[in-house]
Write a protein that holds these residues in place. Structure first.
Motif, PDB file in Angstrom:
ATOM      1  N   PRO A  78      35.675  45.407  49.596  1.00 25.63           N
ATOM      2  CA  PRO A  78      35.637  44.199  48.749  1.00 25.63           C
ATOM      3  C   PRO A  78      35.573  44.584  47.274  1.00 25.63           C
ATOM      4  O   PRO A  78      34.893  45.543  46.890  1.00 25.63           O
ATOM      5  CB  PRO A  78      34.346  43.497  49.184  1.00 25.63           C
ATOM      6  CG  PRO A  78      34.096  44.000  50.573  1.00 25.63           C
ATOM      7  CD  PRO A  78      34.610  45.408  50.603  1.00 25.63           C
ATOM      8  N   ILE A  79      36.276  43.836  46.455  1.00 23.15           N
ATOM      9  CA  ILE A  79      36.393  44.159  45.033  1.00 23.15           C
ATOM     10  C   ILE A  79      35.160  43.657  44.272  1.00 23.15           C
ATOM     11  O   ILE A  79      34.861  42.463  44.302  1.00 23.15           O
ATOM     12  CB  ILE A  79      37.658  43.523  44.428  1.00 23.15           C
ATOM     13  CG1 ILE A  79      38.895  44.009  45.168  1.00 23.15           C
ATOM     14  CG2 ILE A  79      37.754  43.836  42.945  1.00 23.15           C
ATOM     15  CD1 ILE A  79      40.157  43.279  44.770  1.00 23.15           C
ATOM     16  N   PRO A  80      34.469  44.550  43.585  1.00 20.26           N
ATOM     17  CA  PRO A  80      33.336  44.115  42.754  1.00 20.26           C
ATOM     18  C   PRO A  80      33.838  43.444  41.472  1.00 20.26           C
ATOM     19  O   PRO A  80      35.004  43.591  41.091  1.00 20.26           O
ATOM     20  CB  PRO A  80      32.596  45.409  42.448  1.00 20.26           C
ATOM     21  CG  PRO A  80      33.613  46.484  42.591  1.00 20.26           C
ATOM     22  CD  PRO A  80      34.622  45.996  43.592  1.00 20.26           C
ATOM     23  N   GLU A  81      32.957  42.723  40.803  1.00 19.85           N
ATOM     24  CA  GLU A  81      33.303  42.137  39.505  1.00 19.85           C
ATOM     25  C   GLU A  81      33.544  43.263  38.503  1.00 19.85           C
ATOM     26  O   GLU A  81      32.772  44.218  38.455  1.00 19.85           O
ATOM     27  CB  GLU A  81      32.180  41.241  38.997  1.00 19.85           C
ATOM     28  CG  GLU A  81      32.129  39.887  39.658  1.00 19.85           C
ATOM     29  CD  GLU A  81      33.350  39.035  39.361  1.00 19.85           C
ATOM     30  OE1 GLU A  81      33.748  38.923  38.179  1.00 19.85           O
ATOM     31  OE2 GLU A  81      33.916  38.484  40.320  1.00 19.85           O
ATOM     32  N   PRO A  82      34.587  43.144  37.706  1.00 21.01           N
ATOM     33  CA  PRO A  82      34.840  44.206  36.721  1.00 21.01           C
ATOM     34  C   PRO A  82      33.953  44.058  35.492  1.00 21.01           C
ATOM     35  O   PRO A  82      33.465  42.970  35.177  1.00 21.01           O
ATOM     36  CB  PRO A  82      36.305  43.988  36.353  1.00 21.01           C
ATOM     37  CG  PRO A  82      36.494  42.519  36.493  1.00 21.01           C
ATOM     38  CD  PRO A  82      35.632  42.119  37.670  1.00 21.01           C
TER      39      PRO A  82
END
Length: 144
Positions: A78-82
């Motif tokens: 899952p992509i974390p917040e940048p």
């Protein structure tokens, strides 16, 4: 000596005036969000969406060939917040450009992503995209 220094300053000033280049010190939240969406499309396997966001200056065949490699580099977690860690807005005789650097901190690595935009007509298109990974832990050692 004074005249020689004055002459050197005048020469440098004249050469600098030949190329107009302005750096504007403000981040663009809309383009930062566009860069985040581009990264999301890459991770989600949305190749056509990636191609639609790319500048006409890019070769679609070369982009298609590189997408699987980039997708492999970022993985499928899952992509974390940048976090925006850098940006640059430039207006020059070559056009308008915006570059944003974002870090995505995964449990075992940080993806350092740079997205370069170019103004085309009324909109912005991705001119370049770069991903570098820094491992922060061995994959088996990461805790979620």
């Amino acid at each position: 000596m004074y005249l020689r220094t004055l002459g050197a300053v005048a020469a440098v000033s004249t050469l600098a005036a030949c190329t107009f280049n302005a750096n504007l010190p403000k981040s663009d939240p809309a383009l930062n969000a566009e860069a985040q969406a581009f990264y999301g499309d890459l991770a989600a396997g949305q190749d056509e969406a990636l191609l639609a966001r790319m500048s006409s200056k890019n070769d679609a065949g070369a982009i298609r060939a590189q997408i699987p490699m980039l997708r492999n580099i970022i993985g499928n977690a899952p992509i974390p917040e940048p976090k925006v860690v850098g940006f640059q807005s430039v207006t020059s005789t070559q056009g308008r450009f915006y570059r944003v650097q974002q870090d995505y901190a995964y449990p075992d690595r940080v993806a350092h992503v740079e997205t370069n935009f170019v103004k085309e007509g009324d909109g912005w298109k991705v001119l370049g995209f770069n991903v570098n990974i820094t491992m922060t832990a061995a994959p088996g050692e990461a805790t979620i």
